[in-house]
Design a protein around this motif. Structure first.
Motif, PDB file in Angstrom:
ATOM      1  N   VAL A 173      77.418   9.777  66.963  1.00  0.00           N
ATOM      2  CA  VAL A 173      76.320   9.325  67.815  1.00  0.00           C
ATOM      3  C   VAL A 173      75.996  10.426  68.817  1.00  0.00           C
ATOM      4  CG1 VAL A 173      76.788   6.839  67.630  1.00  0.00           C
ATOM      5  CG2 VAL A 173      77.929   8.174  69.430  1.00  0.00           C
ATOM      6  N   HIS A 174      74.742  10.470  69.235  1.00  0.00           N
ATOM      7  CA  HIS A 174      74.267  11.437  70.222  1.00  0.00           C
ATOM      8  C   HIS A 174      75.130  11.334  71.482  1.00  0.00           C
ATOM      9  CE1 HIS A 174      71.520  13.066  73.282  1.00  0.00           C
ATOM     10  NE2 HIS A 174      70.850  13.645  72.306  1.00  0.00           N
ATOM     11  N   ASP A 175      75.664  12.463  71.936  1.00  0.00           N
ATOM     12  CA  ASP A 175      76.640  12.428  73.032  1.00  0.00           C
ATOM     13  C   ASP A 175      76.137  13.016  74.341  1.00  0.00           C
ATOM     14  OD1 ASP A 175      76.568  15.095  72.132  1.00  0.00           O
ATOM     15  OD2 ASP A 175      78.653  15.440  72.694  1.00  0.00           O
ATOM     16  N   LYS A 176      74.828  13.328  74.426  1.00  0.00           N
ATOM     17  CA  LYS A 176      74.346  14.001  75.633  1.00  0.00           C
ATOM     18  C   LYS A 176      74.062  13.034  76.775  1.00  0.00           C
ATOM     19  CE  LYS A 176      72.274  17.885  73.110  1.00  0.00           C
ATOM     20  NZ  LYS A 176      72.779  17.478  71.773  1.00  0.00           N
ATOM     21  N   VAL A 177      73.495  11.860  76.461  1.00  0.00           N
ATOM     22  CA  VAL A 177      73.189  10.872  77.497  1.00  0.00           C
ATOM     23  C   VAL A 177      73.575   9.487  76.988  1.00  0.00           C
ATOM     24  CG1 VAL A 177      71.295  12.213  78.506  1.00  0.00           C
ATOM     25  CG2 VAL A 177      70.814  10.583  76.686  1.00  0.00           C
ATOM     26  N   MET A 178      73.811   8.579  77.922  1.00  0.00           N
ATOM     27  CA  MET A 178      74.213   7.228  77.555  1.00  0.00           C
ATOM     28  C   MET A 178      73.912   6.290  78.719  1.00  0.00           C
ATOM     29  SD  MET A 178      78.084   5.824  76.658  1.00  0.00           S
ATOM     30  CE  MET A 178      78.322   6.979  75.305  1.00  0.00           C
ATOM     31  N   ALA A 179      73.401   5.098  78.410  1.00  0.00           N
ATOM     32  CA  ALA A 179      73.232   4.037  79.406  1.00  0.00           C
ATOM     33  C   ALA A 179      73.989   2.821  78.899  1.00  0.00           C
ATOM     34  CB  ALA A 179      71.762   3.704  79.620  1.00  0.00           C
ATOM     35  N   LEU A 180      74.672   2.132  79.791  1.00  0.00           N
ATOM     36  CA  LEU A 180      75.498   1.021  79.339  1.00  0.00           C
ATOM     37  C   LEU A 180      75.681  -0.029  80.422  1.00  0.00           C
ATOM     38  CD1 LEU A 180      79.182   1.950  79.794  1.00  0.00           C
ATOM     39  CD2 LEU A 180      77.490   3.791  79.780  1.00  0.00           C
ATOM     40  N   PRO A 181      75.787  -1.290  80.037  1.00  0.00           N
ATOM     41  CA  PRO A 181      76.167  -2.326  80.997  1.00  0.00           C
ATOM     42  C   PRO A 181      77.569  -2.050  81.527  1.00  0.00           C
ATOM     43  CG  PRO A 181      75.235  -3.293  79.001  1.00  0.00           C
ATOM     44  CD  PRO A 181      75.476  -1.846  78.714  1.00  0.00           C
ATOM     45  N   ARG A 182      77.802  -2.388  82.764  1.00  0.00           N
ATOM     46  CA  ARG A 182      79.086  -2.133  83.423  1.00  0.00           C
ATOM     47  C   ARG A 182      80.266  -2.700  82.638  1.00  0.00           C
ATOM     48  NH1 ARG A 182      83.458  -1.939  84.641  1.00  0.00           N
ATOM     49  NH2 ARG A 182      84.486  -1.787  86.676  1.00  0.00           N
ATOM     50  N   GLU A 183      80.081  -3.791  81.928  1.00  0.00           N
ATOM     51  CA  GLU A 183      81.195  -4.446  81.237  1.00  0.00           C
ATOM     52  C   GLU A 183      81.798  -3.572  80.137  1.00  0.00           C
ATOM     53  OE1 GLU A 183      79.992  -7.699  78.394  1.00  0.00           O
ATOM     54  OE2 GLU A 183      78.037  -7.358  79.357  1.00  0.00           O
ATOM     55  N   TYR A 184      81.040  -2.581  79.663  1.00  0.00           N
ATOM     56  CA  TYR A 184      81.559  -1.725  78.601  1.00  0.00           C
ATOM     57  C   TYR A 184      82.056  -0.374  79.115  1.00  0.00           C
ATOM     58  CZ  TYR A 184      79.200  -5.155  75.668  1.00  0.00           C
ATOM     59  OH  TYR A 184      78.794  -6.323  75.074  1.00  0.00           O
ATOM     60  N   LEU A 185      82.130  -0.191  80.412  1.00  0.00           N
ATOM     61  CA  LEU A 185      82.491   1.107  80.983  1.00  0.00           C
ATOM     62  C   LEU A 185      83.875   1.560  80.542  1.00  0.00           C
ATOM     63  CD1 LEU A 185      81.840   3.447  82.936  1.00  0.00           C
ATOM     64  CD2 LEU A 185      82.801   2.043  84.778  1.00  0.00           C
ATOM     65  N   GLU A 186      84.871   0.684  80.711  1.00  0.00           N
ATOM     66  CA  GLU A 186      86.255   1.078  80.409  1.00  0.00           C
ATOM     67  C   GLU A 186      86.469   1.310  78.910  1.00  0.00           C
ATOM     68  OE1 GLU A 186      86.150  -0.885  84.321  1.00  0.00           O
ATOM     69  OE2 GLU A 186      85.402  -1.454  82.329  1.00  0.00           O
ATOM     70  N   SER A 187      85.754   0.594  78.071  1.00  0.00           N
ATOM     71  CA  SER A 187      85.958   0.701  76.622  1.00  0.00           C
ATOM     72  C   SER A 187      85.084   1.766  75.975  1.00  0.00           C
ATOM     73  CB  SER A 187      85.711  -0.656  75.956  1.00  0.00           C
ATOM     74  OG  SER A 187      84.434  -1.174  76.299  1.00  0.00           O
ATOM     75  N   SER A 188      84.264   2.449  76.763  1.00  0.00           N
ATOM     76  CA  SER A 188      83.429   3.528  76.224  1.00  0.00           C
ATOM     77  C   SER A 188      83.750   4.839  76.947  1.00  0.00           C
ATOM     78  CB  SER A 188      81.950   3.165  76.332  1.00  0.00           C
ATOM     79  OG  SER A 188      81.577   2.891  77.678  1.00  0.00           O
ATOM     80  N   LEU A 189      83.067   5.103  78.053  1.00  0.00           N
ATOM     81  CA  LEU A 189      83.305   6.350  78.785  1.00  0.00           C
ATOM     82  C   LEU A 189      84.739   6.469  79.291  1.00  0.00           C
ATOM     83  CD1 LEU A 189      80.003   6.600  80.894  1.00  0.00           C
ATOM     84  CD2 LEU A 189      80.551   7.717  78.717  1.00  0.00           C
ATOM     85  N   GLY A 190      85.331   5.338  79.626  1.00  0.00           N
ATOM     86  CA  GLY A 190      86.694   5.381  80.141  1.00  0.00           C
ATOM     87  C   GLY A 190      87.768   5.433  79.084  1.00  0.00           C
ATOM     88  N   ALA A 191      87.396   5.248  77.815  1.00  0.00           N
ATOM     89  CA  ALA A 191      88.389   5.144  76.752  1.00  0.00           C
ATOM     90  C   ALA A 191      88.540   6.412  75.926  1.00  0.00           C
ATOM     91  CB  ALA A 191      88.027   3.983  75.826  1.00  0.00           C
ATOM     92  N   THR A 192      87.570   7.322  75.979  1.00  0.00           N
ATOM     93  CA  THR A 192      87.607   8.467  75.076  1.00  0.00           C
ATOM     94  C   THR A 192      88.787   9.394  75.373  1.00  0.00           C
ATOM     95  OG1 THR A 192      85.191   8.354  75.061  1.00  0.00           O
ATOM     96  CG2 THR A 192      86.211  10.268  74.024  1.00  0.00           C
ATOM     97  N   TYR A 193      89.023   9.695  76.647  1.00  0.00           N
ATOM     98  CA  TYR A 193      90.124  10.597  76.993  1.00  0.00           C
ATOM     99  C   TYR A 193      91.482  10.019  76.609  1.00  0.00           C
ATOM    100  CZ  TYR A 193      93.232  13.518  79.853  1.00  0.00           C
ATOM    101  OH  TYR A 193      94.234  14.339  80.292  1.00  0.00           O
ATOM    102  N   PRO A 194      91.808   8.785  77.006  1.00  0.00           N
ATOM    103  CA  PRO A 194      93.107   8.252  76.567  1.00  0.00           C
ATOM    104  C   PRO A 194      93.210   8.114  75.054  1.00  0.00           C
ATOM    105  CG  PRO A 194      91.843   6.582  77.767  1.00  0.00           C
ATOM    106  CD  PRO A 194      91.147   7.881  77.973  1.00  0.00           C
ATOM    107  N   SER A 195      92.084   7.885  74.369  1.00  0.00           N
ATOM    108  CA  SER A 195      92.122   7.810  72.909  1.00  0.00           C
ATOM    109  C   SER A 195      92.483   9.164  72.307  1.00  0.00           C
ATOM    110  CB  SER A 195      90.773   7.334  72.366  1.00  0.00           C
ATOM    111  OG  SER A 195      90.482   6.023  72.789  1.00  0.00           O
ATOM    112  N   MET A 196      91.902  10.245  72.846  1.00  0.00           N
ATOM    113  CA  MET A 196      92.216  11.578  72.334  1.00  0.00           C
ATOM    114  C   MET A 196      93.665  11.949  72.625  1.00  0.00           C
ATOM    115  SD  MET A 196      88.687  13.755  73.002  1.00  0.00           S
ATOM    116  CE  MET A 196      89.014  14.938  71.663  1.00  0.00           C
ATOM    117  N   LEU A 197      94.159  11.545  73.787  1.00  0.00           N
ATOM    118  CA  LEU A 197      95.577  11.778  74.080  1.00  0.00           C
ATOM    119  C   LEU A 197      96.448  10.979  73.119  1.00  0.00           C
ATOM    120  CD1 LEU A 197      95.772  11.767  78.001  1.00  0.00           C
ATOM    121  CD2 LEU A 197      95.565  13.718  76.438  1.00  0.00           C
TER     122      LEU A 197
END
Length: 332
Positions: A173-197
């Motif tokens: 998916v296009h990774d340059k910009v993103m808009a999201l409801p607050r309820e998905y913050l931790e499972s999207s932008l907040g989840a990528t780094y711990p997932s890669m670790l």
């Protein structure tokens, strides 16, 4: 972004649009995979050399918090990423997929980018705790982004899933910009780094990250983060027929184009619509130039500037043209 109250004061307006800012790196130098996204060679693009105080001033009165710090080299386990940027580097600077310094550096920069996103999520948590209020919508853009027209708040507050552009997705998916409801913050932008670790450090490997281990690029890393966490998302096609996306994400990737005159001020140009889809017109930002990249589109006539990182990689400066023919329409 918090939802504004009815007939807010000017101060209230500032609070309504305020959000933490994840500032790029401090220190002697920044780290960029594409050098034209910043003023790394002294081309004098406006606002490209702001310090900490300058950033706070530039975002006033909406600035609330930020993280400032030097670049940190992430520890990368290449064997856990058998495909990530292998095609890009293996033929040029690697003995094997696991003995590849530039591939390791490239992945380390991606992981560092995702760590910055996680830090920004933590800043949002901190702000919410301090104010006792909760954001409704989060918008993520990169530091070289150009907004061609204003966001329409009413449209933005109406979204019910993660919204992305539908261009240059490269199997993800296009990774340059993103808009999201607050309820998905931790499972999207907040989840990528711990997932890669988790991909690199979990032993035995967590089945949840199985798809991510097969990622070939950052776009696929983002996609697999969303799907692994069952986050609903929608991709807006913009100029291909879905004009509504211009109300949510009127942002385009920018490039710093050097001045033709010694010591002159450079200018920011948008990239071609073959690389990053544009919002529908009219635009309130006067985009006078676009940078087209050989290999992605049919180049227009005119002068070219060689990429400062690779002299054989040609870029062409032109007047923005939404009708330019793309050589790889499958990714559009």
């Amino acid at each position: 972004m918090e939802r504004p109250g009815q007939a807010p004061s000017r101060e209230g307006d500032a609070e309504a649009a305020a959000a933490p800012v994840q500032q790029p790196l401090t220190g002697d130098h920044g780290v960029f995979n594409n050098p034209l996204t910043a003023d790394v060679d002294g081309t004098q693009c406006r606002d490209s050399t702001l310090g900490v105080d300058g950033v706070k001033w530039a975002f006033a009165p909406y600035f609330r918090d930020a993280v400032f710090g030097p670049h940190v080299d992430e520890n990368i386990t290449l064997s856990r990423w058998p495909s990530l940027y292998t095609a890009q580097h293996l033929l040029y600077d690697c003995k094997t997929a696991n003995d590849c310094p530039k591939r390791r550096t490239h992945i380390a920069n991606v992981v560092s980018q995702m760590r910055h996103q996680k830090e920004c999520v933590e800043l949002i948590h901190k702000r919410e705790k301090a104010t006792g209020s909760r954001y409704d919508i989060v918008v993520k853009v990169r530091d070289n982004t150009i907004a061609l027209r204003p966001v329409v708040p009413e449209k933005l507050f109406s979204i019910r899933e993660v919204v992305l552009k539908h261009c240059n997705w490269w199997g993800g998916v296009h990774d340059k910009v993103m808009a999201l409801p607050r309820e998905y913050l931790e499972s999207s932008l907040g989840a990528t780094y711990p997932s890669m670790l988790g991909v690199m450090n979990d032993d035995p490997p967590n089945p949840k990250y199985h798809q991510m281990t097969r990622a070939e690029n950052t776009e696929q890393v983002v996609l697999f983060t969303l799907t692994a966490n069952r986050v609903p998302f929608r991709q807006m096609e913009f100029e291909i027929g879905d004009r509504a996306g211009a109300d949510y994400l009127p942002f385009v990737d920018g490039r710093c184009y050097p001045s033709a005159d010694p010591g002159g001020e450079a200018r920011w140009c948008i990239v071609s619509h073959c690389k990053d889809c544009w919002p529908s017109a009219p635009w309130t930002y006067d985009a006078t130039c676009e940078i087209a990249v050989t290999g992605q589109e049919v180049p227009p006539p005119g002068g070219t500037v060689a990429n400062r990182e690779n002299a054989s990689f040609e870029q062409t400066l032109a007047v923005p043209d939404p009708e330019r023919e793309c050589l790889k329409p499958i990714y559009r």
